[in-house]
Motif scaffolding. Structure first.
Motif, PDB file in Angstrom:
ATOM      1  N   ILE A 117      -6.455 -27.821  -0.626  1.00 45.23           N
ATOM      2  CA  ILE A 117      -5.172 -27.129  -0.789  1.00 45.23           C
ATOM      3  C   ILE A 117      -5.354 -25.622  -0.660  1.00 45.23           C
ATOM      4  CG2 ILE A 117      -3.437 -26.535  -2.540  1.00 45.23           C
ATOM      5  CD1 ILE A 117      -3.497 -29.484  -3.375  1.00 45.23           C
ATOM      6  N   GLU A 118      -6.394 -25.096  -1.279  1.00 46.09           N
ATOM      7  CA  GLU A 118      -6.660 -23.659  -1.174  1.00 46.09           C
ATOM      8  C   GLU A 118      -6.935 -23.261   0.269  1.00 46.09           C
ATOM      9  OE1 GLU A 118      -8.593 -23.420  -5.690  1.00 46.09           O
ATOM     10  OE2 GLU A 118      -9.869 -23.098  -3.926  1.00 46.09           O
ATOM     11  N   LEU A 119      -7.630 -24.120   1.011  1.00 43.37           N
ATOM     12  CA  LEU A 119      -7.884 -23.848   2.426  1.00 43.37           C
ATOM     13  C   LEU A 119      -6.596 -23.880   3.236  1.00 43.37           C
ATOM     14  CD1 LEU A 119     -11.174 -25.869   2.923  1.00 43.37           C
ATOM     15  CD2 LEU A 119     -10.885 -23.453   3.468  1.00 43.37           C
ATOM     16  N   TRP A 120      -5.784 -24.910   3.039  1.00 46.49           N
ATOM     17  CA  TRP A 120      -4.519 -25.006   3.772  1.00 46.49           C
ATOM     18  C   TRP A 120      -3.657 -23.756   3.556  1.00 46.49           C
ATOM     19  CZ3 TRP A 120      -2.820 -30.696   2.288  1.00 46.49           C
ATOM     20  CH2 TRP A 120      -3.514 -31.600   3.099  1.00 46.49           C
ATOM     21  N   ILE A 121      -3.586 -23.304   2.314  1.00 49.13           N
ATOM     22  CA  ILE A 121      -2.767 -22.123   2.012  1.00 49.13           C
ATOM     23  C   ILE A 121      -3.353 -20.885   2.686  1.00 49.13           C
ATOM     24  CG2 ILE A 121      -2.026 -20.583   0.152  1.00 49.13           C
ATOM     25  CD1 ILE A 121      -1.790 -23.056  -1.641  1.00 49.13           C
ATOM     26  N   ALA A 122      -4.662 -20.728   2.622  1.00 43.07           N
ATOM     27  CA  ALA A 122      -5.306 -19.579   3.260  1.00 43.07           C
ATOM     28  C   ALA A 122      -5.108 -19.582   4.762  1.00 43.07           C
ATOM     29  CB  ALA A 122      -6.802 -19.572   2.928  1.00 43.07           C
ATOM     30  N   GLU A 123      -5.071 -20.770   5.371  1.00 41.85           N
ATOM     31  CA  GLU A 123      -4.881 -20.878   6.817  1.00 41.85           C
ATOM     32  C   GLU A 123      -3.426 -20.612   7.227  1.00 41.85           C
ATOM     33  OE1 GLU A 123      -6.951 -21.205   9.169  1.00 41.85           O
ATOM     34  OE2 GLU A 123      -8.783 -22.168   8.425  1.00 41.85           O
ATOM     35  N   GLY A 124      -2.504 -20.609   6.264  1.00 40.08           N
ATOM     36  CA  GLY A 124      -1.105 -20.378   6.595  1.00 40.08           C
ATOM     37  C   GLY A 124      -0.362 -21.639   6.974  1.00 40.08           C
ATOM     38  N   PHE A 125      -0.926 -22.816   6.638  1.00 39.94           N
ATOM     39  CA  PHE A 125      -0.279 -24.082   7.001  1.00 39.94           C
ATOM     40  C   PHE A 125       0.836 -24.477   6.028  1.00 39.94           C
ATOM     41  CE2 PHE A 125      -4.685 -25.468   8.719  1.00 39.94           C
ATOM     42  CZ  PHE A 125      -4.506 -24.676   9.836  1.00 39.94           C
ATOM     43  N   ILE A 126       0.842 -23.911   4.836  1.00 36.12           N
ATOM     44  CA  ILE A 126       1.816 -24.304   3.826  1.00 36.12           C
ATOM     45  C   ILE A 126       2.955 -23.289   3.821  1.00 36.12           C
ATOM     46  CG2 ILE A 126       2.188 -24.903   1.419  1.00 36.12           C
ATOM     47  CD1 ILE A 126       0.195 -26.710   2.915  1.00 36.12           C
ATOM     48  N   PRO A 127       4.168 -23.717   4.133  1.00 37.72           N
ATOM     49  CA  PRO A 127       5.293 -22.791   4.278  1.00 37.72           C
ATOM     50  C   PRO A 127       5.861 -22.323   2.948  1.00 37.72           C
ATOM     51  CG  PRO A 127       6.030 -25.034   4.614  1.00 37.72           C
ATOM     52  CD  PRO A 127       4.540 -25.115   4.426  1.00 37.72           C
ATOM     53  N   HIS A 128       6.672 -21.319   3.035  1.00 37.65           N
ATOM     54  CA  HIS A 128       7.329 -20.772   1.851  1.00 37.65           C
ATOM     55  C   HIS A 128       8.522 -21.636   1.456  1.00 37.65           C
ATOM     56  CE1 HIS A 128       9.171 -17.947  -0.903  1.00 37.65           C
ATOM     57  NE2 HIS A 128      10.292 -18.002  -0.207  1.00 37.65           N
ATOM     58  N   SER A 129       8.756 -21.736   0.156  1.00 38.28           N
ATOM     59  CA  SER A 129       9.920 -22.438  -0.360  1.00 38.28           C
ATOM     60  C   SER A 129      10.375 -21.748  -1.638  1.00 38.28           C
ATOM     61  CB  SER A 129       9.569 -23.903  -0.661  1.00 38.28           C
ATOM     62  OG  SER A 129      10.596 -24.523  -1.406  1.00 38.28           O
ATOM     63  N   THR A 130      11.675 -21.698  -1.842  1.00 37.80           N
ATOM     64  CA  THR A 130      12.198 -21.114  -3.083  1.00 37.80           C
ATOM     65  C   THR A 130      12.178 -22.114  -4.225  1.00 37.80           C
ATOM     66  OG1 THR A 130      14.454 -21.743  -2.463  1.00 37.80           O
ATOM     67  CG2 THR A 130      13.699 -19.537  -1.814  1.00 37.80           C
ATOM     68  N   LYS A 131      12.001 -23.392  -3.916  1.00 37.27           N
ATOM     69  CA  LYS A 131      12.062 -24.432  -4.942  1.00 37.27           C
ATOM     70  C   LYS A 131      10.690 -24.864  -5.453  1.00 37.27           C
ATOM     71  CE  LYS A 131      16.365 -26.479  -3.184  1.00 37.27           C
ATOM     72  NZ  LYS A 131      16.982 -27.719  -2.646  1.00 37.27           N
ATOM     73  N   HIS A 132       9.648 -24.671  -4.625  1.00 34.25           N
ATOM     74  CA  HIS A 132       8.328 -25.172  -4.997  1.00 34.25           C
ATOM     75  C   HIS A 132       7.267 -24.131  -4.689  1.00 34.25           C
ATOM     76  CE1 HIS A 132      10.100 -29.194  -5.330  1.00 34.25           C
ATOM     77  NE2 HIS A 132      10.643 -29.008  -4.138  1.00 34.25           N
ATOM     78  N   THR A 133       6.167 -24.170  -5.452  1.00 31.74           N
ATOM     79  CA  THR A 133       5.028 -23.333  -5.122  1.00 31.74           C
ATOM     80  C   THR A 133       4.312 -23.932  -3.906  1.00 31.74           C
ATOM     81  OG1 THR A 133       3.460 -24.564  -6.500  1.00 31.74           O
ATOM     82  CG2 THR A 133       4.726 -22.788  -7.565  1.00 31.74           C
ATOM     83  N   LYS A 134       3.480 -23.126  -3.287  1.00 34.74           N
ATOM     84  CA  LYS A 134       2.732 -23.631  -2.140  1.00 34.74           C
ATOM     85  C   LYS A 134       1.784 -24.752  -2.564  1.00 34.74           C
ATOM     86  CE  LYS A 134       3.012 -19.644   0.888  1.00 34.74           C
ATOM     87  NZ  LYS A 134       2.274 -18.692   1.760  1.00 34.74           N
ATOM     88  N   GLU A 135       1.222 -24.637  -3.762  1.00 35.44           N
ATOM     89  CA  GLU A 135       0.343 -25.704  -4.251  1.00 35.44           C
ATOM     90  C   GLU A 135       1.105 -27.022  -4.400  1.00 35.44           C
ATOM     91  OE1 GLU A 135      -1.728 -21.964  -5.089  1.00 35.44           O
ATOM     92  OE2 GLU A 135       0.338 -22.625  -5.393  1.00 35.44           O
ATOM     93  N   GLN A 136       2.331 -26.957  -4.876  1.00 35.08           N
ATOM     94  CA  GLN A 136       3.132 -28.175  -5.030  1.00 35.08           C
ATOM     95  C   GLN A 136       3.452 -28.801  -3.677  1.00 35.08           C
ATOM     96  OE1 GLN A 136       6.326 -26.392  -7.298  1.00 35.08           O
ATOM     97  NE2 GLN A 136       5.588 -27.265  -9.235  1.00 35.08           N
ATOM     98  N   ILE A 137       3.793 -27.960  -2.710  1.00 36.04           N
ATOM     99  CA  ILE A 137       4.086 -28.473  -1.366  1.00 36.04           C
ATOM    100  C   ILE A 137       2.831 -29.111  -0.775  1.00 36.04           C
ATOM    101  CG2 ILE A 137       4.733 -27.819   0.983  1.00 36.04           C
ATOM    102  CD1 ILE A 137       6.386 -25.541  -0.313  1.00 36.04           C
ATOM    103  N   ALA A 138       1.686 -28.446  -0.952  1.00 34.77           N
ATOM    104  CA  ALA A 138       0.442 -28.978  -0.407  1.00 34.77           C
ATOM    105  C   ALA A 138       0.100 -30.329  -1.029  1.00 34.77           C
ATOM    106  CB  ALA A 138      -0.695 -27.983  -0.633  1.00 34.77           C
TER     107      ALA A 138
END
Length: 901
Positions: free
Chosen positions: A481-502
């Protein structure tokens, strides 16, 4: 007139997805290069419109560039459509769009970095940089503006050439896809059930029963049970179900499971086995420092007299067992019915071990069992009643099943795919496009369609990224999950954190049978560890290389980027047992570098590096190479040698994750690391000092393991003040010996904490009141030399606590009241002096596993344990109890609770 920018090469054939399986052009019709490129285009769009950041004329250039990105997105879709039909010019167009977008992201981020750096400056120079322009800033801005103009010219040339070569169809009013997920179709399926305990073994009921009986039969001589079958036949799935059956868990004192793979080190497998059987009594740093013979001796001593089961999954070579067992006959025969179980696709491997052997050749599923597995995925019972023309689906489904030739992996993946496409047309199309599993064609086709069916390009990128890990690698979901976020694969959302989306993405991949979850956190209910089947990983690796998304380089490769002539050179590289030592000059723009088991590796200067993940490697010139990597988001070095971090690391203003737990630095970690405002996850082990006046309010995960020689730096108010600012932490691990007592009172301000490890206190006279603990706490570990007052009346009021480990309570009595610990499932108590433990009815209603160690004043098991309705396992280590005289022991054993060490 603008000169054509695209050359006109000859059309090349499509790369096979695996050396084991051939592939036709039709198999790639569902795959696309768009995901990685689209992700970059989307991230640039977000960066380009931050007008408060991009100033002094560059703002205008960036704003105009956004319009170019809209055009690029439209061209990208058209070019990729033609590329997938075999148009080589379109393939080059896609590559050039990719290169232009990466180049644009780099230049815009340099300006963004300049602004971030200026905002952090203090004093007179800080004021000047915020309200005026320093000469160096003006130079940076001028250069950025010039580079943007150059990129725009390249884009215009791409469009001109695309028109001339008739790649552009009709762009119309193409909208740039949002880097946003409010309405994206990834579903939250709840908990993933595909794990050791709950995996469904349709069609293998008879085999499971037969193997269980062989493992527990009365023959006391050490022997081997082997499961042999082709790839995708379900060997690992069956073996896991066998190991988690009640009969096996009750029969064997200890069970260890290791995945061997084609490239393994015997000592690494032994370390894994030792950690599993010895558990918390040996930590990672201790095992890392042990010699090979010490590891062997510790395993042998622990197993002495115990009935054990060792599972070797995915064995490829006949000498595997000898390599593992060579150091002093570790797995000796105690004549007590111990067993070895292995899975392999090669029958000669199963027959090679020099001990009594039973080989079970796993047959493919027959027609009815195949239908049972497929229909459970494609037509689950809760949906069948909603399908009006169910007979048509069953008729088509049985034809599809017939073409799968009884291969469980194919049946599961295609079934999951079709469950999301419940139309007769889709099923008919699937039937017509089916090849045969016999030569790998159908499997590749199934995976291509399943990949294309993923709901968005973010998830597609996440799936392809799994090829970055070596074969049979146990993937930590947290690290992924930390890698996906660093790579920019996890999009922004107003309802969820990036970790939750991942985490939703992990669940989605598991529900589609594209990954297999092998361990789930009891504390959270989410996936902790997963693997990807070799066949799926092979497909991901080849597709990632074909798309220019990722290159995998192992010791057989000559240089980075070596791939088929129709594949794009990648900006990401994963070196897996690469033995050449140097990277080559073709890689100056590399954005991601992963390395595994690199004996000696010279890290090149990589100006645009964003992700660096290296394990079990010796790094040369690391400090010099990493200087200036201002784009770095993720730095993980595990079990690496010769590592020194530059003093300038505080200037890495995009760094989100730094993980050095398994690496001993050759010099102290620069304190400037605490200047980085974007840090979200920090994992440090030794070699660092107490930070001062460095607010880290955005940290979510903090792991600090302090060596004895560093303790003097931490027995100060600085550490307390530092931790007191971290109000957003969700995970805290702090090992400082001795720990300041006031550390535990800091938890009151950390309201988001869900996992806490605090060790090692000298004295805890009294715990804070329960309302002063984070109320969302799900896992708590408190170790002390002395806890004076009974901790249970306080901790039992925590409403969500699932796992609790305590050490050091010196009272004589302990009490748990009714309704206390309503969700607790695992309880570990060590070094307690209690003689009596009173437990009321309805206390700990969900407790399933209880562990005592070194509680020597306890002469008999508490009778209150019989009041715990869910208790299944009671483990005892270093205790003075007599099972023959203990009534509670006998009653627990009679009702099926496993009691013993």
């Amino acid at each position: 007139m603008t000169q054509p920018f695209l050359p006109q090469p000859q059309l090349h054939s499509v790369t096979p997805f695996s050396t084991k399986h051939s592939e036709s052009l039709e198999q790639r019709e569902g795959t696309m290069v768009e995901p990685p490129v689209s992700a970059v285009v989307g991230s640039i769009s977000n960066l380009a419109v931050q007008e408060t950041t991009l100033l002094s004329g560059v703002t205008l250039e960036a704003g105009l560039f956004k319009d170019e990105l809209h055009r690029l997105q439209g061209l990208l879709k058209n070019a990729d459509t033609k590329r997938r039909s075999g148009n080589a010019n379109a393939a080059i167009c896609v590559r050039q769009i990719r290169d232009a977008t990466y180049e644009a992201e780099n230049v815009l981020e340099v300006v963004d970095y300049m602004e971030k750096r200026n905002r952090l400056k203090k004093g007179f120079m800080g004021a000047v940089s915020r309200y005026a322009r320093l000469p160096s800033d003006l130079i940076t801005l001028h250069k950025a503006g010039t580079e943007i103009q150059g990129i725009k010219r390249k884009i215009n040339e791409i469009f001109e050439s695309a028109k001339r070569l008739k790649i552009i169809l009709d762009l119309g009013n193409t909208e740039l896809e949002k880097g946003y997920v409010e309405d994206e179709s990834v579903q939250d399926h709840g908990l993933v059930v595909q794990n050791f305990e709950d995996v469904e073994v349709i069609g293998f009921e008879k085999e499971q029963k037969e193997i269980v009986e062989k493992l527990i039969e009365k023959d006391n001589k050490l022997s081997v049970v082997s499961i042999v079958g082709m790839g995708g036949a379900g060997k690992t799935t069956l073996a896991r179900k066998v190991c988690t059956s009640d009969k096996i868990k009750q029969h064997f004192d200890t069970i260890a499971w290791v995945t061997v793979s084609q490239k393994f080190k015997g000592v690494d497998l032994l370390k894994d086995i030792m950690k599993q059987i010895v558990g918390t009594r040996v930590d990672g740093s201790e095992s890392d420092q042990m010699e090979d013979y010490e590891i062997g001796k510790k395993i042998r001593d622990f197993l002495k007299g115990k009935r054990y089961l060792v599972v070797l999954d995915d064995v490829w070579t006949t000498d595997t067992w000898n390599k593992i067992n060579k150091m002093g006959n570790i797995f000796s025969d105690s004549n007590n019915g111990s067993r070895v179980m292995l899975t392999s696709s090669k029958i000669d491997v199963a027959h090679h071990i020099a001990m009594p052997t039973y080989v079970h050749e796993l047959k493919l599923l027959d027609g009815e069992k195949s239908w049972q597995l497929f229909s459970s995925k494609a037509l689950p019972s809760y949906r069948r009643s909603l399908i009006h023309n169910i007979n048509e689906f069953e008729e088509l489904g049985r034809e599809i099943v017939r073409k799968c030739n009884g291969l469980p992996l194919a049946l599961a993946v295609i079934g999951d795919y079709l469950s999301r496409n419940l139309s007769v047309e889709a099923w008919s199309d699937r039937l017509l496009s089916c090849g045969s599993t016999e030569n790998g064609q159908m499997m590749g086709n199934i995976l291509a369609r399943s990949y294309n069916d993923l709901p968005n390009y973010h998830l597609k990128s996440c799936f392809l990224y799994l090829a970055v890990f070596p074969e049979d690698y146990s993937i930590s979901v947290m690290h992924l999950i930390e890698l996906w976020i660093a790579e920019g694969f996890i999009p922004h959302s107003t309802k969820h954190t990036k970790e939750q989306i991942a985490r939703k993405y992990v669940t989605e991949l598991a529900q589609r049978s594209l990954v297999q979850v092998v361990r789930i956190s009891k504390a959270h209910g989410w996936s902790e560890e997963m693997r990807i089947h070799d066949i799926l990983r092979d497909w991901c690796e080849q597709e990632a290389r074909y798309a220019g998304f990722l290159d995998v380089i192992d010791k057989s490769a000559v240089h980075i980027g070596e791939s088929s002539s129709n594949a794009m050179i990648s900006y990401r590289s994963s070196f897996q047992k690469y033995s050449h030592g140097d990277m080559f000059p073709e890689t100056p723009n590399l954005r991601t570098l992963a390395g595994f088991n690199l004996s000696s590796f010279s890290v090149p200067k990589l100006r645009f590096l964003r992700v660096l993940h290296v394990e079990n490697s010796s790094l040369i010139n690391f400090c010099r190479a990493i200087c200036g990597c201002i784009h770095l988001r993720y730095l993980r070095l595990n079990r690496c040698e010769h590592v020194t971090l530059p003093s300038s690391i505080g200037q890495f203003l995009y760094l989100q994750t730094i993980d050095l737990r398994g690496t001993k630095l050759e010099s102290a970690l620069p304190t400037s690391v605490w200047d980085i405002p974007t840090l979200r996850h920090v994992y440090l082990k030794r070699g660092f000092s107490a930070p001062r006046n460095h607010p880290q309010k955005e940290l979510q995960s903090l792991y600090l393991d302090v060596a004895d020689e560093d303790t003097k730096y931490f027995e100060t108010e600085d550490m307390v003040a530092f931790l007191g600012q971290m109000t957003k932490l969700t995970t805290l691990y702090l090992d400082v010996r001795p720990m300041l007592t006031k550390m535990i009172h800091l938890l009151a301000n950390m309201t988001f904490l869900v996992e806490v490890d605090l060790l090692m206190f000298r004295l805890l006279d009294k715990l804070p009141e329960s309302q002063l603990f984070p109320q969302c706490l799900r896992r708590l570990r408190l170790l002390a030399n002395t806890i004076e007052e009974d901790p249970m009346p306080i901790l039992e009021k925590l409403p969500y606590l699932v796992e609790l480990t305590l050490s050091g309570y010196q009272g004589r009595t302990m009490f748990c009241s009714a309704q206390g610990f309503p969700r607790l499932q695992k309880l570990e108590l060590g070094n307690f002096s209690i003689e009596e433990w009173r437990i009321e009815v309805e206390a700990m209603p969900r407790l399933s596993r209880l562990l005592f160690y070194a509680c020597r004043n306890m002469k008999k098991l508490p009778e209150g344990l019989l009041l715990l309705p869910s208790l299944k396992e009671l483990e005892l280590f270093n205790m003075y109890l007599n099972s023959e005289d203990d009534v509670t022991w006998k009653k627990l054993d009679a009702r099926g609770c496993k009691v013993g060490d």
